[in-house]
Design a protein around this motif. Structure first.
Motif, PDB file in Angstrom:
ATOM      1  N   VAL A  36       0.864  -0.725  -0.273  1.00 34.83           N
ATOM      2  CA  VAL A  36      -0.046  -0.164  -0.580  1.00 34.83           C
ATOM      3  C   VAL A  36       0.666   1.539   0.428  1.00 34.83           C
ATOM      4  O   VAL A  36       1.804   0.943   0.784  1.00 34.83           O
ATOM      5  N   LYS A  37       0.569   2.153  -1.158  1.00 29.74           N
ATOM      6  CA  LYS A  37       1.629   3.499  -1.215  1.00 29.74           C
ATOM      7  C   LYS A  37       1.550   3.927   0.383  1.00 29.74           C
ATOM      8  O   LYS A  37       0.013   4.505   0.252  1.00 29.74           O
ATOM      9  N   GLU A  38       2.133   4.572   0.352  1.00 28.13           N
ATOM     10  CA  GLU A  38       2.561   5.658   1.721  1.00 28.13           C
ATOM     11  C   GLU A  38       1.891   6.920   0.887  1.00 28.13           C
ATOM     12  O   GLU A  38       2.150   7.671  -0.183  1.00 28.13           O
ATOM     13  N   VAL A  39       0.661   7.737   1.576  1.00 25.24           N
ATOM     14  CA  VAL A  39      -0.197   8.692   1.259  1.00 25.24           C
ATOM     15  C   VAL A  39       1.154  10.414   1.559  1.00 25.24           C
ATOM     16  O   VAL A  39       1.992  10.426   2.530  1.00 25.24           O
ATOM     17  N   LYS A  68       5.240   8.755 -10.851  1.00 24.93           N
ATOM     18  CA  LYS A  68       5.710   7.807 -11.101  1.00 24.93           C
ATOM     19  C   LYS A  68       5.975   7.809  -9.788  1.00 24.93           C
ATOM     20  O   LYS A  68       7.218   7.265  -9.123  1.00 24.93           O
ATOM     21  N   SER A  69       5.748   8.856  -8.853  1.00 27.67           N
ATOM     22  CA  SER A  69       6.738   8.557  -7.083  1.00 27.67           C
ATOM     23  C   SER A  69       6.235   7.399  -6.786  1.00 27.67           C
ATOM     24  O   SER A  69       5.194   6.911  -7.379  1.00 27.67           O
ATOM     25  N   PRO A  70       6.904   6.814  -6.075  1.00 22.15           N
ATOM     26  CA  PRO A  70       6.730   5.832  -4.711  1.00 22.15           C
ATOM     27  C   PRO A  70       5.379   5.799  -3.704  1.00 22.15           C
ATOM     28  O   PRO A  70       5.113   5.252  -3.250  1.00 22.15           O
ATOM     29  N   TYR A  71       4.705   6.833  -4.090  1.00 17.90           N
ATOM     30  CA  TYR A  71       4.266   7.916  -3.425  1.00 17.90           C
ATOM     31  C   TYR A  71       2.176   8.323  -4.176  1.00 17.90           C
ATOM     32  O   TYR A  71       2.664   8.407  -4.727  1.00 17.90           O
ATOM     33  N   GLN A  72       1.764   7.621  -2.485  1.00 16.72           N
ATOM     34  CA  GLN A  72       0.543   7.837  -3.489  1.00 16.72           C
ATOM     35  C   GLN A  72       0.035   9.377  -3.363  1.00 16.72           C
ATOM     36  O   GLN A  72       0.196  10.176  -1.830  1.00 16.72           O
TER      37      GLN A  72
END
Length: 173
Positions: A36-39, A68-72
């Protein structure tokens, strides 16, 4: 007859509920180990609203750059509308509203696009958005010169070259 009608309606509702429940049971379940991507929250303060072509283009580029960030990424865009509401009272009310609005939804980074947003952040970030990095752009240094920017601010100043712009425009004609 009223009872039969109600009984028929109940049967249809029951059938719909069974169909919905069975459909839910057969939906694919995501793997348990799925990440789950961290916000991360990005708040953009604009000088003008998104109706301005320049502001809209810059906002689109910001969103595109972070896709394309690793975050949401949650994007929030606000406008001070300084040219439309230049009165100090109006600007103070806008600023107070924004501070209240984001009190419980703290941004991870703020983009100040234009002289008024830069000034707003310089005056209020310590009290309202402490330790939040501020990215500045869209303003010549001379328009934001009186603002005291500390180590939380980074970005670039816009270079204004009216003579060169006019020469290019005349060549295009």
């Amino acid at each position: 007859q009223q009872w039969a009608k109600s009984k028929g309606e109940r049967a249809r509702h029951f059938a719909k509920a069974i169909l919905l429940l069975s459909t839910c049971c057969f939906l694919p379940v995501p793997p348990v180990d799925a990440q789950v991507k961290e916000v991360r929250r990005v708040l953009i303060f604009n000088e003008l609203g998104l109706g301005s072509p320049g502001v809209a283009a810059i906002n689109r580029e910001l969103v595109s750059a972070l896709e394309k960030s690793p975050y949401q990424i949650e994007f929030y865009s606000e406008s001070l509308d300084t040219p439309l509401f230049p009165e100090e009272t109006s600007q103070r009310q806008f600023r107070e509203w924004f501070v209240r609005k984001y009190r419980e939804r703290k941004p991870d980074v703020i983009v100040a696009l234009g002289p008024s947003p830069i000034k707003f952040m310089a005056e209020s970030h310590e009290a309202s958005f402490p330790n939040t990095p501020i990215v500045i752009c869209g303003s010549p240094e001379s328009l934001a010169a009186e603002s005291k920017l500390d180590s939380h601010f980074l970005g670039v100043w816009t270079q204004v070259h009216p003579e060169e712009t006019l020469q290019v425009a005349l060549r295009l004609l």
